[in-house]
Design an enzyme around this catalytic site. Structure first.
Site, PDB file in Angstrom:
ATOM      1  N   GLY A  31       6.682 -14.906  -0.899  1.00 31.64           N
ATOM      2  CA  GLY A  31       7.023 -15.829  -1.966  1.00 31.64           C
ATOM      3  C   GLY A  31       6.758 -15.290  -3.349  1.00 31.64           C
ATOM      4  O   GLY A  31       6.897 -16.024  -4.329  1.00 31.64           O
TER       5      GLY A  31
ATOM      6  N   GLY B 159       0.806  -1.215   0.000  1.00 28.55           N
ATOM      7  CA  GLY B 159       0.000   0.000   0.000  1.00 28.55           C
ATOM      8  C   GLY B 159       0.834   1.257   0.000  1.00 28.55           C
ATOM      9  O   GLY B 159       0.558   2.207  -0.740  1.00 28.55           O
TER      10      GLY B 159
ATOM     11  N   GLY C 206      -3.111  -3.859   4.157  1.00 30.04           N
ATOM     12  CA  GLY C 206      -3.945  -5.010   4.463  1.00 30.04           C
ATOM     13  C   GLY C 206      -4.918  -4.792   5.596  1.00 30.04           C
ATOM     14  O   GLY C 206      -5.834  -5.608   5.774  1.00 30.04           O
TER      15      GLY C 206
ATOM     16  N   HIS D  19      -0.280 -13.835   6.365  1.00 28.76           N
ATOM     17  CA  HIS D  19      -1.047 -12.862   5.585  1.00 28.76           C
ATOM     18  C   HIS D  19      -2.078 -12.172   6.475  1.00 28.76           C
ATOM     19  O   HIS D  19      -3.279 -12.268   6.230  1.00 28.76           O
ATOM     20  CB  HIS D  19      -1.758 -13.558   4.423  1.00 28.76           C
ATOM     21  CG  HIS D  19      -0.871 -14.358   3.540  1.00 28.76           C
ATOM     22  ND1 HIS D  19      -0.979 -15.729   3.400  1.00 28.76           N
ATOM     23  CD2 HIS D  19       0.155 -13.987   2.747  1.00 28.76           C
ATOM     24  CE1 HIS D  19      -0.067 -16.159   2.553  1.00 28.76           C
ATOM     25  NE2 HIS D  19       0.643 -15.122   2.148  1.00 28.76           N
TER      26      HIS D  19
ATOM     27  N   GLU E 225      -0.829 -24.319  -1.805  1.00 28.55           N
ATOM     28  CA  GLU E 225       0.401 -23.949  -2.501  1.00 28.55           C
ATOM     29  C   GLU E 225       1.563 -24.736  -1.910  1.00 28.55           C
ATOM     30  O   GLU E 225       1.608 -24.968  -0.695  1.00 28.55           O
ATOM     31  CB  GLU E 225       0.686 -22.447  -2.334  1.00 28.55           C
ATOM     32  CG  GLU E 225      -0.393 -21.557  -2.908  1.00 28.55           C
ATOM     33  CD  GLU E 225      -0.232 -20.108  -2.479  1.00 28.55           C
ATOM     34  OE1 GLU E 225      -0.895 -19.257  -3.086  1.00 28.55           O
ATOM     35  OE2 GLU E 225       0.532 -19.825  -1.541  1.00 28.55           O
TER      36      GLU E 225
ATOM     37  N   GLU F 238       9.811   4.506   7.018  1.00 30.13           N
ATOM     38  CA  GLU F 238       9.931   3.046   7.053  1.00 30.13           C
ATOM     39  C   GLU F 238      10.786   2.652   8.257  1.00 30.13           C
ATOM     40  O   GLU F 238      11.901   3.137   8.425  1.00 30.13           O
ATOM     41  CB  GLU F 238      10.575   2.542   5.761  1.00 30.13           C
ATOM     42  CG  GLU F 238      11.027   1.092   5.790  1.00 30.13           C
ATOM     43  CD  GLU F 238       9.929   0.119   6.175  1.00 30.13           C
ATOM     44  OE1 GLU F 238      10.158  -0.672   7.105  1.00 30.13           O
ATOM     45  OE2 GLU F 238       8.842   0.154   5.547  1.00 30.13           O
TER      46      GLU F 238
ATOM     47  N   GLY G 107       6.655  -6.179   3.176  1.00 24.46           N
ATOM     48  CA  GLY G 107       6.463  -7.612   3.044  1.00 24.46           C
ATOM     49  C   GLY G 107       6.973  -8.198   1.750  1.00 24.46           C
ATOM     50  O   GLY G 107       7.196  -9.408   1.656  1.00 24.46           O
TER      51      GLY G 107
ATOM     52  N   VAL H 244       7.576   4.865  13.745  1.00 19.64           N
ATOM     53  CA  VAL H 244       6.478   5.742  14.166  1.00 19.64           C
ATOM     54  C   VAL H 244       5.936   5.242  15.494  1.00 19.64           C
ATOM     55  O   VAL H 244       5.592   4.064  15.641  1.00 19.64           O
ATOM     56  CB  VAL H 244       5.375   5.785  13.105  1.00 19.64           C
ATOM     57  CG1 VAL H 244       4.177   6.593  13.601  1.00 19.64           C
ATOM     58  CG2 VAL H 244       5.905   6.373  11.805  1.00 19.64           C
TER      59      VAL H 244
END
Length: 522
Positions: free
Chosen positions: A141, A49, A488, A460, A381, A68, A136, A272
Site C-alpha cells: 500500500g 533490501g 525482512g 508483513h 490503518e 529476480e 513487495g 534461485v
C-alpha cells in the site's frame, strides 16, 4: 548500460573457444556447465533490501547481477500492465490456477502465470508477499512509516543504532521513495471516504491520528481523478499493482538508478533453487530460468565473491534453512529459520450506520497510532481496497509480536515449512489490546465489530535470519564471510509497530555503507 557485462562475457566466450580448439574432446576433463557465470556480487531478490543493495553496489562500480524470480512490469501508456482486482487474471498471482487473496476475496480461476502476488501456507499462519522486479513494492500500500525509538528497541538489540538510522538512513529512504502524506484535497475526495471516517471516529474516541508518509505520486492520483490516467489508486488497485504509475515502486527509483550505473544487470524470471559454498569465501548459486508459465528453460550456475540475500523474509529464510540442512552452508548456526513473526498483523471489520465507501479507495492514508491503557503500542490503518458492502469499514491492525514462528526442513518432502504456535499467548494479548481499542471506537461512534479479529495471516512477514542471532549488526551472516542478509529476514518478528518496508530499506542502506567502507578498506 551493459558495456561492462558484455566485455566480460566476450572474454569468457573467447577463452572457452580457444580451450575447445586446443583440447581434443576425447581428452577433455569435466566440462564447465554451459550457463555458468562468474560475477563479483550477486543479489537475490529485488525488493526493498535487494534494490538498495543493487544501487549502492552499482554506484561503487561493483559488477553485480540481480536475480529476480518474477518478471518486469513496465507501466504502459495504455494503463494495462497489471491485472485488476475486480476482474483478475493470471497476472495477479504467482503460478496458481486461482487467485489467493485472503477473505473476503473469493478464489477466482485464472491462467497459471508468473503474477505479482504470492503466499506461503504454513502450519497455523499464512504469509503473503510479492514477486516481480520491485518485489513487495509492487503490491504493498506504499505506506512508509518510521518506528519511534521506544518501539524500535522493543524489537532490535542495542547494537543497532537507532539514532544513526534516524539521522541518516530513514531520511535517505524517504527521499528516494518520494514519500509524503496524503494532501488535504485528495483526502477530501470521494475515494477516501473510509479514511476520513476512520479519522473522525478515532478522534471522537480520543485516539491519536496521524497522516503517514506514503510512496505515491499524488499528482498522478489527481490525474486519475480527472480521467487523465486509468483509475488505479482511487479504485483500490494496489494488491495486484497500480496501472496509473502512481505508486513509487522500487523499479521506478532504486532499481532504475542501479541499472543506469552500467554495473548492475537485473535477470527476471530467475528462480534461485540453492546456495552453497564454493571455497575461498565464494558462493555458488543454482538457478532455474523459467518462462512466464513457470516452465524451466535452462539451469544456470552463478559464482560470486559477495552474495546478498534479499528474497524476502520467507524466500531468504527458505534458502538458508535448506542450505544448512543439506550441509551446503555447514557453518550456519542453529538460529537460522528462527525468530520469525507476523509483525502483529490482524484484520477487523467495523459495521457503521453510515456510508463508508463510495468506491474502493486506497488503504493506509490515515493511521491510528496509539497505546492501549496497558501500554501496548498499536497501529490501525484503513484497509478499504476490498469488495465490502457500503457500510463496512475494514481496518488493518499492527502490533509488536514476539518472534515465535520458525522454519523447519522436511527431509522426506525436501520442503521448508513455516510453523506458528497454536494458541500463542502473545497473539491473545494483542487481540485483547486491539479489542480494547475497537471498543473505544465502537462506544464513541455506535459501531460494532462484524466478526472476531483475524490473526491468521501476515502481509508483513519478518525474521528467520535475524540481527544478533544469525547475522551481525551489519547483516553479515555469522560463519559465512561475504554472505549478507538485506531484507525482512533480519527483523526479529516485528518492525516496531509499523509497516516494515522503510525499516528494511534503512537497514539495507546502513549495511551497504558498512560493507562498502570495509571493502574499500581491505
Amino acid at each position: 548500460m551493459e558495456k561492462n557485462f558484455k566485455r566480460r562475457e566476450f572474454i569468457q566466450a573467447a577463452l572457452a573457444s580457444v580451450a575447445a580448439l586446443s583440447t581434443p574432446l576425447a581428452q577433455a576433463g569435466p566440462r564447465v556447465p554451459e550457463h555458468e557465470t562468474e560475477i563479483e556480487a550477486l543479489v537475490i531478490g529485488s525488493g526493498f533490501g535487494g534494490a538498495v543493495a543493487s544501487l549502492r553496489l552499482g554506484e561503487a562500480r561493483v559488477e553485480t547481477i540481480v536475480l529476480e524470480r518474477g518478471k518486469r512490469w513496465p507501466i504502459t501508456p495504455a494503463g494495462n500492465t497489471f491485472s485488476s482486482i475486480v476482474a483478475p487474471d493470471g497476472r495477479s498471482t504467482w503460478l496458481s490456477p486461482s487467485t489467493i487473496l485472503p477473505a473476503p476475496f473469493s478464489p477466482t480461476p485464472i491462467d497459471v502465470f508468473t503474477g505479482v502476488f504470492d503466499r506461503k501456507i504454513g502450519n497455523g499462519m499464512t504469509a503473503y508477499f510479492g514477486a516481480g522486479v520491485g518485489g513487495g513494492s509492487l503490491i504493498y500500500g506504499a505506506i512508509t512509516i518510521q518506528p519511534d525509538k521506544r518501539n524500535f528497541y522493543q524489537v532490535f538489540p542495542r547494537e543497532v543504532d537507532y539514532d544513526t538510522l534516524d539521522r541518516t538512513y530513514y531520511p535517505r529512504v524517504k527521499r528516494m521513495l518520494a514519500a509524503t502524506p496524503i494532501p488535504d484535497d485528495i483526502l477530501a475526495s470521494d475515494a477516501y471516504l473510509s479514511s476520513r471516517l476512520l479519522k473522525q471516529q478515532a478522534e471522537k474516541a480520543g485516539l491519536n491520528v496521524v497522516k503517514p508518509d506514503i510512496a505515491i505520486d499524488w499528482n498522478t492520483v489527481r490525474d486519475e481523478m480527472r480521467g487523465r490516467r486509468v483509475a488505479s489508486i482511487i479504485a483500490g488497485e494496489v494488491y495486484y499493482g497500480t496501472n496509473s504509475g502512481a505508486k513509487n515502486s522500487l523499479d521506478r527509483n532504486y532499481l532504475r538508478q542501479a541499472e543506469e550505473t552500467g554495473y548492475v544487470r537485473i535477470e527476471p524470471l530467475h528462480v534461485v533453487t540453492a546456495i552453497e559454498e564454493a571455497g575461498s569465501d565464494k558462493y555458488r548459486v543454482r538457478v532455474d530460468e523459467i518462462d512466464e508459465r513457470g516452465n524451466v528453460l535452462r539451469k544456470k550456475i552463478y559464482l560470486c565473491r559477495y552474495l546478498f540475500l534479499a528474497a524476502g523474509s520467507v524466500g531468504t529464510t527458505e534458502l538458508l534453512v535448506r542450505a544448512r540442512a543439506t550441509s551446503k552452508l555447514p557453518r550456519l548456526n542453529d538460529t537460522v529459520g528462527r525468530y520469525w513473526g507476523t509483525n502483529g498483523d490482524s484484520n477487523a471489520v467495523m459495521v457503521n450506520g453510515v456510508l463508508t465507501n463510495i468506491n474502493l479507495g486506497s488503504p493506509g492514508v490515515v493511521a491510528v497510532q496509539d497505546f492501549t491503557k496497558d501500554g501496548v503500542p498499536l497501529l490501525l490503518e484503513t484497509f478499504q481496497a476490498l469488495p465490502l458492502p457500503p457500510n463496512l469499514l475494514a481496518v488493518l491492525g499492527l502490533a509488536i509480536t514476539k518472534p515465535e514462528g520458525y522454519f523447519s526442513y522436511n527431509r522426506a518432502k525436501d520442503t521448508v515449512e513455516l510453523n506458528w504456535p497454536a494458541g500463542s499467548r502473545n497473539n491473545a494479548q494483542i487481540a485483547k489490546a486491539l479489542t480494547d481499542v475497537y471498543n473505544r471506537l465502537n462506544d464513541a461512534n455506535g459501531t460494532i465489530l462484524a466478526a472476531p479479529i483475524d490473526q491468521t495471516f501476515t502481509a508483513h512477514p519478518c525474521g528467520g535470519a535475524v540481527i544478533g542471532q544469525t547475522c551481525d549488526e551489519n547483516g553479515e551472516v555469522f560463519g559465512c564471510r561475504n554472505l549478507f542478509v538485506m531484507d525482512g529476514a533480519l527483523i526479529p518478528g516485528s518492525a516496531g509497530c509499523t509497516n516494515p518496508s522503510m525499516t528494511i530499506a534503512a537497514l539495507a542502506e546502513h549495511n551497504m555503507d558498512r560493507f562498502l567502507d570495509g571493502r574499500h578498506g581491505r
